[in-house]
Design a protein around this motif. Sequence first.
Motif, PDB file in Angstrom:
ATOM      1  N   VAL A 148      26.522 -44.699  -8.845  1.00  0.00           N
ATOM      2  CA  VAL A 148      25.181 -45.068  -8.470  1.00  0.00           C
ATOM      3  C   VAL A 148      24.667 -43.983  -7.405  1.00  0.00           C
ATOM      4  N   GLU A 149      23.533 -43.360  -7.763  1.00  0.00           N
ATOM      5  CA  GLU A 149      23.138 -42.202  -7.266  1.00  0.00           C
ATOM      6  C   GLU A 149      21.695 -42.156  -6.791  1.00  0.00           C
ATOM      7  N   ILE A 152      16.982 -46.405  -8.213  1.00  0.00           N
ATOM      8  CA  ILE A 152      16.654 -47.368  -9.267  1.00  0.00           C
ATOM      9  C   ILE A 152      18.066 -47.672  -9.993  1.00  0.00           C
ATOM     10  N   GLY A 153      19.268 -46.731  -9.723  1.00  0.00           N
ATOM     11  CA  GLY A 153      20.567 -47.169 -10.056  1.00  0.00           C
ATOM     12  C   GLY A 153      21.218 -48.114  -9.299  1.00  0.00           C
ATOM     13  N   LEU A 154      20.679 -48.085  -7.787  1.00  0.00           N
ATOM     14  CA  LEU A 154      21.324 -49.109  -7.106  1.00  0.00           C
ATOM     15  C   LEU A 154      20.352 -50.420  -7.539  1.00  0.00           C
ATOM     16  N   LEU A 155      19.211 -50.532  -7.740  1.00  0.00           N
ATOM     17  CA  LEU A 155      18.561 -51.879  -8.217  1.00  0.00           C
ATOM     18  C   LEU A 155      19.092 -52.274  -9.310  1.00  0.00           C
ATOM     19  N   ASN A 156      19.446 -51.341 -10.313  1.00  0.00           N
ATOM     20  CA  ASN A 156      20.047 -52.013 -11.638  1.00  0.00           C
ATOM     21  C   ASN A 156      21.413 -52.014 -11.493  1.00  0.00           C
ATOM     22  N   LEU A 157      22.224 -51.668 -10.587  1.00  0.00           N
ATOM     23  CA  LEU A 157      23.914 -51.905 -10.348  1.00  0.00           C
ATOM     24  C   LEU A 157      24.421 -52.843 -11.201  1.00  0.00           C
ATOM     25  N   GLN A 158      23.736 -54.114 -10.836  1.00  0.00           N
ATOM     26  CA  GLN A 158      24.494 -55.501 -11.355  1.00  0.00           C
ATOM     27  C   GLN A 158      24.417 -55.580 -12.739  1.00  0.00           C
ATOM     28  N   GLY A 178      35.693 -48.953 -11.898  1.00  0.00           N
ATOM     29  CA  GLY A 178      35.242 -48.593 -10.628  1.00  0.00           C
ATOM     30  C   GLY A 178      33.814 -48.214 -10.614  1.00  0.00           C
ATOM     31  N   VAL A 179      33.359 -48.307  -9.230  1.00  0.00           N
ATOM     32  CA  VAL A 179      31.914 -47.944  -9.038  1.00  0.00           C
ATOM     33  C   VAL A 179      32.048 -46.707  -7.853  1.00  0.00           C
ATOM     34  N   LEU A 180      31.290 -45.535  -8.098  1.00  0.00           N
ATOM     35  CA  LEU A 180      31.126 -44.615  -6.996  1.00  0.00           C
ATOM     36  C   LEU A 180      29.873 -44.437  -6.543  1.00  0.00           C
ATOM     37  N   PHE A 181      29.833 -44.227  -5.063  1.00  0.00           N
ATOM     38  CA  PHE A 181      28.674 -44.032  -4.354  1.00  0.00           C
ATOM     39  C   PHE A 181      28.308 -42.521  -4.341  1.00  0.00           C
ATOM     40  N   GLY A 182      27.113 -42.124  -4.919  1.00  0.00           N
ATOM     41  CA  GLY A 182      27.005 -40.439  -4.735  1.00  0.00           C
ATOM     42  C   GLY A 182      25.738 -40.428  -3.515  1.00  0.00           C
ATOM     43  N   SER A 183      26.333 -40.358  -2.318  1.00  0.00           N
ATOM     44  CA  SER A 183      25.223 -40.425  -1.220  1.00  0.00           C
ATOM     45  C   SER A 183      23.998 -39.145  -1.192  1.00  0.00           C
ATOM     46  N   ASP A 184      24.445 -38.068  -1.587  1.00  0.00           N
ATOM     47  CA  ASP A 184      23.723 -37.099  -1.266  1.00  0.00           C
ATOM     48  C   ASP A 184      22.615 -37.158  -2.466  1.00  0.00           C
ATOM     49  N   ASP A 185      22.838 -37.331  -3.705  1.00  0.00           N
ATOM     50  CA  ASP A 185      21.745 -37.495  -4.619  1.00  0.00           C
ATOM     51  C   ASP A 185      20.912 -38.731  -4.288  1.00  0.00           C
ATOM     52  N   ALA A 188      18.365 -37.631  -1.525  1.00  0.00           N
ATOM     53  CA  ALA A 188      17.388 -36.793  -2.001  1.00  0.00           C
ATOM     54  C   ALA A 188      16.638 -37.744  -2.915  1.00  0.00           C
ATOM     55  N   ASP A 189      17.063 -38.543  -3.510  1.00  0.00           N
ATOM     56  CA  ASP A 189      16.109 -39.742  -4.220  1.00  0.00           C
ATOM     57  C   ASP A 189      15.325 -40.573  -3.374  1.00  0.00           C
ATOM     58  N   ILE A 190      15.744 -40.774  -2.198  1.00  0.00           N
ATOM     59  CA  ILE A 190      14.655 -41.731  -1.302  1.00  0.00           C
ATOM     60  C   ILE A 190      14.056 -41.001  -0.227  1.00  0.00           C
ATOM     61  N   GLY A 191      14.227 -39.640  -0.215  1.00  0.00           N
ATOM     62  CA  GLY A 191      13.607 -38.845   0.808  1.00  0.00           C
ATOM     63  C   GLY A 191      14.258 -38.942   2.312  1.00  0.00           C
ATOM     64  N   ALA A 192      15.493 -39.372   2.331  1.00  0.00           N
ATOM     65  CA  ALA A 192      16.122 -39.421   3.651  1.00  0.00           C
ATOM     66  C   ALA A 192      17.105 -38.170   3.677  1.00  0.00           C
TER      67      ALA A 192
END
Length: 319
Positions: A148-149, A152-158, A178-185, A188-192
């Motif tokens: 999940v990076e 939209i990937g977060l919203l569609n994870l389920q 498993g699921v892996l969280f890609g925080s840096d992408d 970048a995607d949410i502008g944080a």
Amino acid sequence: TVKRSLSSQPVDMLANNSYIPRRAVLYVPGSDMKKLNKIQSLKADCIVLDCEDGVAYNMKDVARQNIGKMLGIIEFGIADCTVRVNSVSSGIIEDDLKAVLKASRLPQTVILPKVDYVQEIEEFTAMLEDICFQYKIESWKPALITCVETSIGLLNLQGVLQRAKELSQTGCRYRLDGVLFGSDDFCADIGAIRSKTGMEVFYARQKVVTTAKAYRLQVIDMVDIDFHDLDALKKTSIEGAGMGFTGKQVIHPAQVPVVQVAFSPSLEKVAWATDLIRQFEDHVAAGKGAFTYHGQMIDMPLLLQAKNIINMSKIVAQK
Ligand code: 1VU
């Protein structure tokens, strides 16, 4: 009818014999022979031969060739041998899969990055099946970790996990693990902007843990890119383990032991859990429900947490 067993916690997940502990998940860029040659001396639980973000675009072919060759040569020992391919949306994943599946030994686990939509998991499943058919590969069934990076990937994870689980259960080529969280992408995607406190990814991390655990999957936390700051790494690792993550991505060998300790139950915790379970059984035998232990109220949820600790300590002891 939906049945909920008394132990429907990660207890059942950890008690499963096929559980592969992945506390420190170490990336090794496929284009870097020097780092690939170091793998046997590294003590990570999971070694990721990377075709994706750790490899420059003009080095992708070199990475594929190196990985294909090294898969047959390296002794991974008890480490989980993993390959991270490029995403379905990159348009180059087929070349990665073909190079990997030509190897004389195939990886135990595949990481699929940047899964944003259900269609991508369907496309990946069909592509893997086609290539295995072409290469006459029959018995290989790797574990799959999806990433999940993006927002939209977060919203569609389920939806993605639901579909991947259905495909896993209907005889596809992989076992969703498993699921892996890609925080840096994700940032970048949410502008944080990544901060020391990590407050900008706190909601996403909680949502990823909750969704993954609902599907009884392992869940791997963000990478700390400031690899010289091992004190900060210790702090974020303890925090991630406390949030329910089962492991953490690392980029440098020095990060491995710090993460492994944080994701292993301490001796004190194991002693606490062992004694709590014994006391719980004594109280049940005496017909008592909740009771006080070390000044705390103990009931079923605490018993389940104690069982998680014991199960994890047994798994980690085998490493
Ligand atoms: O002591 P030696 O010179 O023999 O070895 C160096 C170095 O080669 C080695 N080393 C590694 N070996 C295997 N895998 C690694 N990932 C790795 N990193 C380093 O350890 C010895 C000491 O290294 P160093 O302190 O001199 O560090 P370097 O300057 O060599 O390397 C630092 C970076 C950050 C470039 C390196 O650690 C690296 O390439 N890490 C992986 C980066 C990566 O894969 N990024 C993408 C994944 S993260 C992501 O996608 C977020 C979701």
